[in-house]
Scaffold this motif. Structure first.
Motif: not given
Length: 435
Positions: A200-215
């Motif tokens: 899940i942390v790895l997925f969060a890092k992926f989102l950070k690189l894409k400047n995205l918020i999952l919510k």
């Protein structure tokens, strides 16, 4: 329709009876709780001394004058056939059986009577309910491993359907695969994320690189619950920022129950309804609240298999203000077998390496994941996944920090990997000693 509850009932697990008893336990007052626990301890002890030859033999002929005279059961004791450990009247046909992941180094098959397994689900449901999650209606985004064999895989997928969850297989977490995960969050109305911390942390890092918020992508999300692996504070901050929802830390064991679950006040509340938890020193003596020791657990209801004063293999600390009804886990330090033995004779928790290294090599976000192995008394391998190799300056920083926190003269080998080896269940073991 309450499909999840119905599935449990059809499989012989009396969930409604268990939920009723859990409600009664929760209603016991703080003042009466020590007496409740003592009564349940003596009940389960008397049952196994009467009905379980394995446990009776373990206790032996020594006179038992108090709870503290009982032996501490460890995973080594359980390295024998399950049939030799079951209580009279129980078999694999009338119990819930499963096996531990083996992450502790001592995998074994265990059993619960069906009522105890129903209590486990009642306990889980109660705690998840703190965050508005209902297993019968809330859709789970599940970050777990999955069997790769055709029939085993289909069976697990069918169980996911009955449990209202969509599984993201974590054996391949490349950027292209994480992109497909992201598409699912756009398509489905997930209520919560649950699974292994590292994935899940790895997925969060992926989102950070894409400047995205999952919510923002999946507005129906309420909470993220991580389990099975250590959650570090900076990772929790990252998850909260990139997911935009509360991050909840769960600690459990498949052979027992949920052990601790972060409550809405941010406390790691221990399960005192179905478990009795002690913190003991090396001589099996209770330590005061606030002092570290081995986590020893008694399953208060399991009649099929004895887990009485069971050493789960973890080290932790109870909050000083803990009570019988509401014990709080102040800190989970790690596993007893995750200890680094150093040339000077010093012993250090393996997570010391992980904390020190993590604080340095993740500063720039280049390193996605890493783990540490001790291969000799003075030699440690640091395996990491990154687009580029660590440079000279980064390596020197790590060596300096490890000298400061541990000792001088240690050999560190840095090995860049395409991906890190996980257990069959998909867990990432962050520190391993091979000596």
């Amino acid at each position: 329709m309450k499909l999840f509850n119905l599935t449990l009932v059809l499989n012989g697990f009396p969930i409604y009876k268990a939920q009723k008893q859990l409600k009664e336990i929760l209603a016991v007052s703080e003042e009466d709780y020590p007496a409740f626990l003592e009564n349940k301890k003596q009940e389960i002890l008397a049952y196994h001394l009467e009905n379980n030859p394995f446990y009776k033999n373990l206790v032996g002929l020594n006179e038992i004058n108090s709870w503290n005279d009982l032996p501490v059961l460890n995973k080594h004791n359980l390295q024998k056939s399950l049939s030799e450990r079951l209580s009279n009247g129980y078999s694999t046909k009338n119990t819930y059986t499963n096996k531990t992941s083996g992450s502790s180094g001592h995998p074994f098959v265990f059993a619960k009577d069906k009522y105890t397994h129903a209590l486990t689900w009642a306990s889980n449901s109660y705690r998840f309910g703190w965050y508005g999650i209902d297993f019968n209606s809330s859709l789970q985004a599940r970050f777990y491993g999955i069997p790769l064999g055709f029939f085993e895989n289909k069976k697990e997928r069918f169980k996911d359907f009955l449990a209202n969850r969509f599984r993201f297989s974590i054996f391949n977490l490349s950027d292209s695969v994480l992109e497909t995960f992201l598409l699912k969050f756009k398509e489905k109305k997930f209520d919560y994320v649950n699974g292994y911390t590292s994935s899940i942390v790895l997925f969060a890092k992926f989102l950070k690189l894409k400047n995205l918020i999952l919510k923002d992508i999946c507005p129906s999300l309420k909470v993220c619950i991580v389990t099975s692996e250590m959650l570090f504070e900076d990772d929790k901050i990252l998850l909260a920022k990139q997911f935009g929802i509360p991050i909840v830390n769960e600690y459990g064991a498949s052979e027992l129950d949920l052990i601790a679950f972060e409550n809405p006040d941010g406390e790691w509340q221990l399960n005192s309804e179905t478990l009795f938890i002690e913190i003991l020193d090396a001589n099996n003596k209770a330590v005061p609240n606030g002092k570290e020791g081995r986590i020893i657990i008694t399953s208060l209801f399991n009649k099929a298999h004895p887990f009485i004063r069971y050493d789960i293999g973890d080290i932790g600390i109870l909050e000083e203000q803990s009570t019988s009804k509401k014990p709080i886990l102040k800190k989970l330090i790690g596993r007893t077998n995750d200890i680094a033995h150093l040339p000077s004779g010093k012993k250090s928790p393996g997570l010391t390496f992980y904390y020190v290294t993590k604080s340095i090599i993740e500063d720039d976000g280049i390193v996605k994941e890493f783990c540490i192995k001790q291969i000799k008394i003075n030699t440690f391998e640091i395996e990491y996944v990154s687009d580029t190799s660590l440079n000279f300056e980064q390596i020197k920083k790590i060596e300096k920090a490890i000298t400061l926190y541990l000792e001088d003269g240690l050999n560190l080998k840095f090995i860049k990997k395409e991906k890190l080896l996980r257990t069959k269940s998909g867990k990432l073991k962050q520190f391993t000693s091979l000596i």
